[in-house]
Design a protein around this motif. Sequence first.
Motif, PDB file in Angstrom:
ATOM      1  N   GLU A   1     -44.155 -47.379  -5.748  1.00 36.40           N
ATOM      2  CA  GLU A   1     -43.143 -46.529  -5.123  1.00 36.40           C
ATOM      3  C   GLU A   1     -42.664 -45.428  -6.064  1.00 36.40           C
ATOM      4  N   GLY A   2     -43.221 -45.393  -7.283  1.00 34.45           N
ATOM      5  CA  GLY A   2     -42.893 -44.314  -8.203  1.00 34.45           C
ATOM      6  C   GLY A   2     -42.042 -44.693  -9.389  1.00 34.45           C
ATOM      7  N   SER A   3     -41.651 -45.958  -9.512  1.00 31.82           N
ATOM      8  CA  SER A   3     -40.835 -46.374 -10.654  1.00 31.82           C
ATOM      9  C   SER A   3     -41.662 -46.345 -11.931  1.00 31.82           C
ATOM     10  N   ILE A   4     -41.048 -45.953 -13.027  1.00 29.00           N
ATOM     11  CA  ILE A   4     -41.695 -45.925 -14.336  1.00 29.00           C
ATOM     12  C   ILE A   4     -40.953 -46.896 -15.240  1.00 29.00           C
ATOM     13  N   PHE A   5     -41.672 -47.902 -15.749  1.00 29.13           N
ATOM     14  CA  PHE A   5     -41.051 -48.929 -16.582  1.00 29.13           C
ATOM     15  C   PHE A   5     -41.145 -48.547 -18.054  1.00 29.13           C
ATOM     16  N   GLN A   6     -40.065 -48.811 -18.768  1.00 23.27           N
ATOM     17  CA  GLN A   6     -39.984 -48.486 -20.190  1.00 23.27           C
ATOM     18  C   GLN A   6     -40.172 -49.704 -21.084  1.00 23.27           C
ATOM     19  N   THR A   7     -40.044 -50.911 -20.541  1.00 23.70           N
ATOM     20  CA  THR A   7     -40.114 -52.134 -21.333  1.00 23.70           C
ATOM     21  C   THR A   7     -41.040 -53.121 -20.646  1.00 23.70           C
ATOM     22  N   THR A   8     -41.213 -54.268 -21.303  1.00 23.85           N
ATOM     23  CA  THR A   8     -41.992 -55.362 -20.712  1.00 23.85           C
ATOM     24  C   THR A   8     -41.083 -56.479 -20.222  1.00 23.85           C
ATOM     25  N   MET A   9     -39.784 -56.247 -20.141  1.00 26.00           N
ATOM     26  CA  MET A   9     -38.834 -57.277 -19.737  1.00 26.00           C
ATOM     27  C   MET A   9     -38.731 -57.391 -18.222  1.00 26.00           C
ATOM     28  N   ASP A  10     -38.551 -58.616 -17.742  1.00 19.23           N
ATOM     29  CA  ASP A  10     -38.272 -58.761 -16.320  1.00 19.23           C
ATOM     30  C   ASP A  10     -36.879 -58.256 -15.966  1.00 19.23           C
ATOM     31  N   THR A  11     -36.001 -58.126 -16.957  1.00 13.47           N
ATOM     32  CA  THR A  11     -34.661 -57.577 -16.712  1.00 13.47           C
ATOM     33  C   THR A  11     -34.737 -56.177 -16.124  1.00 13.47           C
ATOM     34  N   GLU A  12     -35.729 -55.393 -16.541  1.00  8.18           N
ATOM     35  CA  GLU A  12     -35.830 -54.024 -16.043  1.00  8.18           C
ATOM     36  C   GLU A  12     -36.136 -53.991 -14.548  1.00  8.18           C
ATOM     37  N   VAL A  13     -36.746 -55.037 -14.037  1.00 12.74           N
ATOM     38  CA  VAL A  13     -36.986 -55.127 -12.599  1.00 12.74           C
ATOM     39  C   VAL A  13     -35.662 -55.069 -11.847  1.00 12.74           C
ATOM     40  N   PHE A  14     -34.650 -55.802 -12.338  1.00 11.82           N
ATOM     41  CA  PHE A  14     -33.327 -55.755 -11.706  1.00 11.82           C
ATOM     42  C   PHE A  14     -32.801 -54.324 -11.650  1.00 11.82           C
ATOM     43  N   VAL A  15     -32.943 -53.604 -12.755  1.00 12.72           N
ATOM     44  CA  VAL A  15     -32.399 -52.251 -12.838  1.00 12.72           C
ATOM     45  C   VAL A  15     -33.051 -51.345 -11.799  1.00 12.72           C
ATOM     46  N   HIS A  16     -34.378 -51.396 -11.707  1.00  7.77           N
ATOM     47  CA  HIS A  16     -35.073 -50.550 -10.734  1.00  7.77           C
ATOM     48  C   HIS A  16     -34.716 -50.924  -9.296  1.00  7.77           C
ATOM     49  N   LEU A  17     -34.573 -52.215  -9.041  1.00  8.03           N
ATOM     50  CA  LEU A  17     -34.202 -52.641  -7.690  1.00  8.03           C
ATOM     51  C   LEU A  17     -32.784 -52.180  -7.347  1.00  8.03           C
ATOM     52  N   ILE A  18     -31.858 -52.312  -8.287  1.00  9.49           N
ATOM     53  CA  ILE A  18     -30.495 -51.858  -8.035  1.00  9.49           C
ATOM     54  C   ILE A  18     -30.472 -50.356  -7.748  1.00  9.49           C
ATOM     55  N   ALA A  19     -31.206 -49.567  -8.549  1.00  6.39           N
ATOM     56  CA  ALA A  19     -31.256 -48.123  -8.328  1.00  6.39           C
ATOM     57  C   ALA A  19     -31.871 -47.797  -6.968  1.00  6.39           C
ATOM     58  N   LYS A  20     -32.888 -48.560  -6.612  1.00 12.17           N
ATOM     59  CA  LYS A  20     -33.561 -48.332  -5.324  1.00 12.17           C
ATOM     60  C   LYS A  20     -32.589 -48.518  -4.161  1.00 12.17           C
ATOM     61  N   TYR A  21     -31.755 -49.540  -4.237  1.00  9.55           N
ATOM     62  CA  TYR A  21     -30.866 -49.860  -3.121  1.00  9.55           C
ATOM     63  C   TYR A  21     -29.497 -49.203  -3.238  1.00  9.55           C
ATOM     64  N   LEU A  22     -29.268 -48.455  -4.315  1.00 13.60           N
ATOM     65  CA  LEU A  22     -27.963 -47.839  -4.516  1.00 13.60           C
ATOM     66  C   LEU A  22     -27.781 -46.584  -3.664  1.00 13.60           C
ATOM     67  N   ASN A  23     -28.877 -46.019  -3.202  1.00 13.88           N
ATOM     68  CA  ASN A  23     -28.781 -44.826  -2.358  1.00 13.88           C
ATOM     69  C   ASN A  23     -28.054 -45.155  -1.058  1.00 13.88           C
ATOM     70  N   GLY A  24     -26.892 -44.553  -0.889  1.00 14.88           N
ATOM     71  CA  GLY A  24     -26.160 -44.712   0.366  1.00 14.88           C
ATOM     72  C   GLY A  24     -25.348 -45.976   0.472  1.00 14.88           C
ATOM     73  N   GLY A  25     -25.298 -46.794  -0.573  1.00 16.07           N
ATOM     74  CA  GLY A  25     -24.542 -48.036  -0.494  1.00 16.07           C
ATOM     75  C   GLY A  25     -23.668 -48.231  -1.716  1.00 16.07           C
ATOM     76  N   THR A  26     -22.939 -49.343  -1.728  1.00 15.16           N
ATOM     77  CA  THR A  26     -22.089 -49.666  -2.873  1.00 15.16           C
ATOM     78  C   THR A  26     -22.924 -50.384  -3.931  1.00 15.16           C
ATOM     79  N   ILE A  27     -22.394 -50.449  -5.128  1.00 14.12           N
ATOM     80  CA  ILE A  27     -23.092 -51.155  -6.191  1.00 14.12           C
ATOM     81  C   ILE A  27     -23.203 -52.642  -5.854  1.00 14.12           C
ATOM     82  N   GLU A  28     -22.185 -53.184  -5.202  1.00 17.02           N
ATOM     83  CA  GLU A  28     -22.240 -54.601  -4.820  1.00 17.02           C
ATOM     84  C   GLU A  28     -23.348 -54.853  -3.802  1.00 17.02           C
TER      85      GLU A  28
END
Length: 467
Positions: free
Chosen positions: A123-150
């Motif tokens: 979908e166009g995400s570019i990963f900077q690390t090998t951590m699974d933690t970064e997956v959370f960050v990309h998913l949060i950014a993906k779903y943040l469009n038009g919604g709340t952080i929660e």
Amino acid sequence: MKREYCGLFGIYGHQEAARMAYFGLYALQHRGQESAGIVTWDGAAIREHRGMGLVHDVFNERHLGKELKGQIAMGHIRYSTTGVSLIRNAQPFLVRFKDWHIAVGHNGNLVNTLELRHELENEGSIFQTTMDTEVFVHLIAKYLNGGTIEEAIQKACAKVRGAYSLLILANNKLIAVRDPHGVRPLVIGRLNDNYVFASETCAFDLIEAEYIRQVEPGEMIVVEGGRLSSLRLLEKAPKRQCIFELIYFARPDSMVFDEGVYERRKTMGATLAKEAPVDADFVMPFPDSGNYAAVGYSQASGLPLELAMIRNHYVGRTFIQPSQDMRNFSVRVKLNPVRSMIEGKRILIVEDSIVRGTTIRTRVKKLRELGAREIHMRVSCPAIRFPCFYGIDFSSKGELIAATTPVPDIARFIGLDSLHYLSVPGLLDSVNEKDAHCLACFDGNYPIATGCHQGKMCLENESKVTG
């Protein structure tokens, strides 16, 4: 070899938030010695400092007094179970997305990391690390469009599978999240009018904060403007808390899963004494991990407790060292027997666990060389036969001695006259919530499915799964 995973600490609204985070991480140092990081929010900008090594080596007065400004802070210490040991993999992981400054700290491990990375990269995400933690960050950014952080966090957590306790600093909000099974611990407390979060309550004791409760499995807690709100993140699932927190990983002065770790370890030792009594001259632990079970065994059996092995406190935990050569050196330096206590004695050693058996074998050989007449061992947990994919970097199944070797053969390999592991029923009798724990490393019944046959984990060709 046992490696720990990570420790989390967060505080909201304190005038010296960064310094409090430093002290909290210092108290949690046993959970990881690879890297440490703190991020702060001052109302306009997010600030960070991360580094490799111990907490007191990573931070100095300049960082805590001048650079890390703000009344909201969160920190992370790490031992990697995914991602190599590099500074870019140190946490908290920080990104800037539109008007949001988001930092994520993660304790646990996802089991569908590769699947999600491939999906996000397509979908166009570019990963900077090998951590699974970064997956959370990309998913949060993906779903943040038009919604709340929660809402974005809730949707992200609905996509992932695995174990996770999270602290998320998102502008002026500090958010704590725990997976629906509650595999990894996370607790909430109060320091005067400030809310604090940590992996263990020993971090609260150091800063004199009051323990309130644990973050419940599947719960999201949001602190904003000094006010706390609780949201149901996902549907409730059966509790599957990591029982190794109580056996080994947590500090004995902590409350974990609302249980006192010191008392639970003593009870495990007492149960072990009932299951497998020994006619011996004394009970001894290999400090420090076996200390508390040894106390329980001694008290239940009536055998005297002797500290016949002395620990050099200036040597770190052997399994933390990344180099095999350094780890072997540390084994020799870390513990030394009291010679006058050994010769001609029948010794009962109480240990918390056996992973590969090589370290214990070296220590038992030394006791034999000093003239021990008999050496027996009692282990305060069941035999570890399966790897952990939820955040503890146990060796692969092929390196777990109990996975392929019968107990009498393990005893012969180590050089023991007898060996007994605490039974699974005995272990469960030693804790308060008998049906609330993950026992996968003992029985192979993994509670979080990965798509493998009959719900079992694929034990081969499976990438190591963060700290």
